[in-house]
Design a protein around this motif. Structure first.
Motif, short mmCIF file in Angstrom:
data_model
loop_
_atom_site.label_atom_id
_atom_site.label_comp_id
_atom_site.label_asym_id
_atom_site.label_seq_id
_atom_site.Cartn_x
_atom_site.Cartn_y
_atom_site.Cartn_z
N LYS A 96 0.63 -1.32 0.06
CA LYS A 96 -0.09 0.23 -0.01
C LYS A 96 0.88 1.20 0.00
O LYS A 96 0.43 2.39 -0.28
CB LYS A 96 -0.88 0.10 1.09
N ASP A 97 2.10 1.07 0.27
CA ASP A 97 3.05 2.27 0.53
C ASP A 97 4.49 2.03 0.49
O ASP A 97 5.09 1.19 0.69
CB ASP A 97 2.85 2.91 1.83
N GLY A 98 5.11 2.61 -0.43
CA GLY A 98 6.33 2.27 -1.29
C GLY A 98 7.14 2.41 0.10
O GLY A 98 8.24 1.68 0.30
N SER A 99 7.02 3.49 1.24
CA SER A 99 7.96 3.30 2.22
C SER A 99 7.78 2.20 3.28
O SER A 99 8.66 1.88 3.88
CB SER A 99 7.52 4.51 3.07
N GLY A 100 6.64 1.54 3.20
CA GLY A 100 6.55 0.21 3.68
C GLY A 100 7.49 -0.85 3.59
O GLY A 100 7.97 -1.68 4.29
N LEU A 101 7.80 -1.01 2.07
CA LEU A 101 8.83 -1.62 1.73
C LEU A 101 10.17 -1.56 2.09
O LEU A 101 10.90 -2.56 2.63
CB LEU A 101 8.73 -1.66 0.01
N GLU A 102 10.65 -0.47 2.30
CA GLU A 102 11.77 0.14 3.04
C GLU A 102 11.68 -0.46 4.32
O GLU A 102 12.72 -0.97 4.91
CB GLU A 102 12.24 1.60 2.76
N ARG A 103 10.76 -0.04 5.24
CA ARG A 103 10.55 -0.49 6.70
C ARG A 103 10.74 -1.79 6.87
O ARG A 103 11.04 -2.56 7.85
CB ARG A 103 9.49 0.34 7.13
N LEU A 104 10.19 -2.62 5.89
CA LEU A 104 9.88 -4.06 6.14
C LEU A 104 11.27 -4.59 5.97
O LEU A 104 11.60 -5.75 6.50
CB LEU A 104 8.98 -4.70 4.83
N ALA A 105 12.49 -4.11 5.26
CA ALA A 105 13.51 -4.81 4.96
C ALA A 105 14.63 -4.48 6.32
O ALA A 105 15.49 -5.11 6.52
CB ALA A 105 14.35 -4.02 3.84
N GLU A 106 13.93 -3.68 7.16
CA GLU A 106 14.67 -3.45 8.16
C GLU A 106 14.45 -4.19 9.62
O GLU A 106 14.78 -3.86 10.63
CB GLU A 106 14.46 -1.79 8.66
N VAL A 107 13.10 -4.84 9.70
CA VAL A 107 12.77 -5.72 10.79
C VAL A 107 13.88 -6.45 11.19
O VAL A 107 14.35 -7.12 10.49
CB VAL A 107 11.47 -6.24 10.31
N ASP A 108 13.65 -6.86 12.56
CA ASP A 108 14.46 -7.87 13.05
C ASP A 108 13.55 -8.74 14.21
O ASP A 108 14.00 -9.74 14.57
CB ASP A 108 15.48 -7.31 13.92
N ALA A 120 15.11 -5.81 -2.50
CA ALA A 120 14.90 -4.30 -3.21
C ALA A 120 15.76 -3.55 -2.38
O ALA A 120 16.26 -2.59 -3.13
CB ALA A 120 13.27 -3.81 -2.79
N ARG A 121 16.12 -3.49 -1.09
CA ARG A 121 16.93 -2.61 -0.32
C ARG A 121 18.39 -2.98 -1.08
O ARG A 121 19.02 -2.05 -1.16
CB ARG A 121 17.01 -2.86 1.05
N ARG A 122 18.88 -4.23 -1.30
CA ARG A 122 20.18 -4.43 -1.68
C ARG A 122 20.34 -3.71 -3.11
O ARG A 122 21.22 -3.13 -3.31
CB ARG A 122 20.21 -5.90 -1.85
N LEU A 123 19.14 -3.98 -4.16
CA LEU A 123 19.25 -3.11 -5.32
C LEU A 123 19.22 -1.82 -5.22
O LEU A 123 19.99 -1.09 -6.03
CB LEU A 123 18.12 -3.92 -6.30
N VAL A 124 18.40 -1.30 -4.32
CA VAL A 124 18.57 0.09 -4.25
C VAL A 124 19.79 0.91 -3.86
O VAL A 124 20.51 1.60 -4.38
CB VAL A 124 17.61 0.78 -3.01
#
Length: 754
Positions: A432-444, A679-683
């Motif tokens: 639903k939000d492009g920023s959610g993709l970035e935050r998802l890559a940070e979860v632990d 996605a984060r790695r490619l960014v």
């Protein structure tokens, strides 16, 4: 493949005829709240992240506008504004910012004019560039003065039409920006092309040894090739959604109250009308089966291979395929709010997020426009001061102008996000939000709700000591309640006895009179008492009494969601902590935790208790993914670092979540995290490529070691390299989702997308 910079928007709007009236805008808008309307605008001239900033900056300050977002893939601006008062001057504001716009319509035919225009322009530029390059090879090889001059003249004859026809893609964009007082990245490209062409024509007329027609045409060709690739890639990312939309019928057979059947376009069918769906047809609109039964193929909606049986009362969604049997469906949502439309909006919303990396790339790209011009001017002044040779100084300035264009930087983030959104959609996950993709890559840490998330929220009776002759009474009493445990009891017996004086005590149980007998079903201490009982208790089932006499009890167990154990193991193998939070009693929570291999769990939590636990984890430096489905999970979903909800979750739960998955299998959770990490790695790779390119080439260009041709090739290849790197995003098609069987509930349309 331009990168438009942020620019000021004119405060006053000159009157112009042809703009839609207030009434037209209202008719084309749809209600999204008690006092809000949403208007979708088509903005075909939007090209990049800078355009997003400029368009949103032009629309957001308007009186009455609550929010404005531009989707770059569809070039559609979504504006939410207050319905009280006049419609905001949307078109005037966009015109002042240099953008033409029109009201978006679902009835518009699918066209690809932009793609055809880019392909034609690229073909013309490629023809000119490769032929001029052949002439240049002869010149570089040491051709005589007469031959060299002839080849320069032939190159000019080819280059001028290429610049006029293919270069207009950049010239029109640059002129539109200049008229509105902005400076987008097509401006330095256009200036570089025109200066290089002018200098080459000057040198050809004076029979000088060098001309840069090859640089001019090669620059146009490579830029257009990159822009065409960008366009193809964005279109490809939406192929699944567009394919679903194209397969939908344009209309449906509507049954009038008097039984007369007429065919209507989908846009004219209102809720509560009934439509006929013959075998082999797709269900046109969301609704409830009124009559008939059939097996439907829900794979295009849920991603599951197993067919789904439906009967009167079953919910169905637009896009499902009726395999056999005739159905009469009562429509519950108009076409604009159907499942297909909601999914399309969710896919588009994935690009709306202003994530940290994207904001950084957009700011850098917008700051580059004045920087590029200043650097080119500095190069010209410096070389003029040092050598006094205006020709040499202008050549270096042109090279600097061309080679420093930050197109690669502007493409670094959105390309990776577009591909990630496509991969998520392939796995039945809507972002639903492009920023959610970035935050998802940070979860632990991944935190699960239990009922409805780790389990299906559909308990079954596992042990029954009630005599058979009383089961019908227990089922009849339970059928009057919507409690999950009551539904399980109601499923034990067919037929229904009449229940009078029905009463339900939340958290305790239900009672009612059947004939002359009063039955109670619920907590043991309550059903045996004559008055009110407390809500405490450790019983793990429900007790049935008749006139206060104990008859027996029911024990229940919930069914784990498909792939729950597999998903938990996958998350732990990836190094993530897994925790379960539940409002249920400790006994069933501990049993489920043990069955799934979750060591950390908490039971008996109210919604605020879940929020408190998430805040505690945040204070300890943990970044949590909350996965929940119910109304009581909405605060926790909002409080988490990022959140997910199943497609059959409560409306408010889906609204609060950043991602929604449609299948019943929980492997969507580790899959989504894996896609986000990729996605984060490619960014990171794309940003590193773009920054390293500029760090390396700027000093070389300033020192005069780069010709305009080398600059054109280097700049274009850097952009193509970034796009090609994003195309390496691994496909998820090889992975399969376990079949969920014919009993799988149908996910309802996503209200959150509206």
């Amino acid at each position: 493949m331009s990168c438009c910079a942020f620019g000021a928007v004119a405060a006053e709007y000159a009157p112009r005829s042809g703009w839609p009236s207030d009434q037209e805008i209202r008719l084309a808008s749809r209600t999204v709240g008690e006092d809000l309307l949403q208007t979708d605008l088509s903005v075909p001239s939007a090209h990049c992240g800078g355009c997003i900033a400029a368009i949103e900056a032009a629309l957001t300050p308007l009186e009455g506008v609550v929010s404005a977002r531009l989707n770059l893939t569809t070039r559609r601006a979504t504006v939410k504004w207050r319905k009280a008062g006049k419609a905001p001057p949307l078109f005037q504001a966009l015109a002042a910012a240099g953008y033409d716009a029109s009201l978006f319509s679902l009835d518009e035919p699918e066209t690809n004019q932009e793609m055809r225009r880019l392909v034609r322009a690229t073909a013309v530029a490629g023809f000119g560039a490769f032929n001029i390059m052949l002439f240049s090879v002869s010149v570089w090889s040491g051709a005589g003065e007469g031959t060299r001059h002839l080849f320069h003249i032939l190159s000019a004859v080819l280059a001028v039409p290429v610049v006029l026809y293919s270069g207009r893609v950049f010239f029109l964009s640059a002129w539109s920006a200049a008229k509105s007082g902005r400076a987008n990245m097509d401006v330095p490209i256009s200036v570089g092309i025109l200066f290089a062409l002018a200098l080459s024509l000057h040198d050809t007329l004076r029979n000088n040894p060098h001309a840069y027609f090859d640089a001019v045409t090669s620059l146009i060709f490579f830029l257009l090739a990159g822009r065409t690739l960008d366009h193809m890639m964005r279109s490809k990312a939406r192929t699944a959604v567009l394919g679903l939309a194209r397969m939908m019928p344009r209309g449906a057979a509507v049954v009038a109250p008097d039984g007369e059947v007429s065919y209507k376009p989908l846009q004219e069918i209102a809720p509560q009308e009934r439509v006929l769906v013959a075998p082999g047809e797709r269900i046109p609109l969301d609704g409830v089966v009124a009559s008939g039964s059939a097996d439907v193929d829900a794979a295009i909606v849920t991603g599951e291979a197993a067919s789904l049986p439906v009967k009167p009362g079953s919910s169905v969604l637009a896009g499902m395929l009726n395999l056999d049997g005739s159905l009469e469906v009562t429509v519950t949502r108009p076409v604009a709010d159907s499942f297909v439309a909601s999914i399309a909006r969710l896919m588009e919303a994935a690009e709306h997020g202003r994530a940290k990396y994207r904001r950084l790339a957009d700011r850098a790209a917008s700051a580059y426009s004045p920087f590029v011009h200043a650097l080119a001017m500095l190069a010209f002044v410096g070389w003029m001061t040092a050598t006094g040779d205006w020709h040499r100084s202008l050549t270096v300035a042109i090279s600097v102008l061309i080679i420093t264009c930050p197109c690669a930087l502007g493409l670094a983030v959105p390309m990776a996000q577009v591909m990630a959104a496509r991969r998520l959609f392939e796995r039945g996950i809507a972002l639903k939000d492009g920023s959610g993709l970035e935050r998802l890559a940070e979860v632990d840490t991944v935190v699960f709700d239990k009922t409805g998330t780790l389990t299906l929220g559909d308990p079954r009776v596992t042990d029954c000591s009630v005599p058979h002759e009383h089961l019908a009474a227990a089922a009849a009493l339970a059928a009057r309640s919507r409690h999950p445990a009551a539904r399980a009891v109601a499923a034990l017996a067919e037929g229904r006895l009449d229940v009078e004086e029905f009463r339900e005590q939340p958290g305790l149980g239900i009672e009612g009179r059947i004939g002359s007998n009063v039955y109670r079903l619920g907590k043991a201490e309550w059903v045996r008492s004559q008055g009110e009982a407390s809500h405490s208790g450790t019983d793990q089932g429900s007790t049935l009494t008749c006139n206060g006499e104990f008859l027996g009890s029911f024990s229940f167990s919930d069914t784990p969601r498909l792939q729950a154990r597999q998903a938990v193991n996958g998350l732990r193998a990836a190094g993530l902590e897994v925790e379960m939070l539940s409002g249920d009693r400790r006994e069933p929570v501990s049993r489920m935790a043990a069955a799934l291999g979750i060591a950390a769990f908490r039971s008996g939590l109210l919604p605020q208790g879940k929020v408190t636990r998430l805040e505690e984890l945040a204070r300890n430096g943990r970044r949590t993914l909350m996965v929940g489905d119910g109304l009581n999970d909405a605060p926790a979903l909002s409080a988490a670092h990022v959140s997910m909800a199943p497609g059959n979750a409560a409306d408010i739960g889906r609204a609060a979540a950043d991602l929604v998955f449609f299948g019943r299998g929980l492997m969507a959770v580790p899959d989504a995290i894996a896609i986000a990490a990729t996605a984060r790695r490619l960014v990171h790779q794309n940003l590193a490529l773009a920054i390293a390119y500029n760090v390396l080439v700027i000093p070389v260009a300033l020192l005069g070691y780069v010709t305009p041709l080398m600059a054109a090739v280097a700049m274009s290849l850097s952009s193509i390299l970034v796009v090609a790197n994003a195309l390496r995003f691994p496909s998820m098609r090889g992975r399969t989702v376990a079949s969920e069987g014919p009993g799988a509930p149908v996910p309802i349309a996503l209200e959150a997308a509206r």
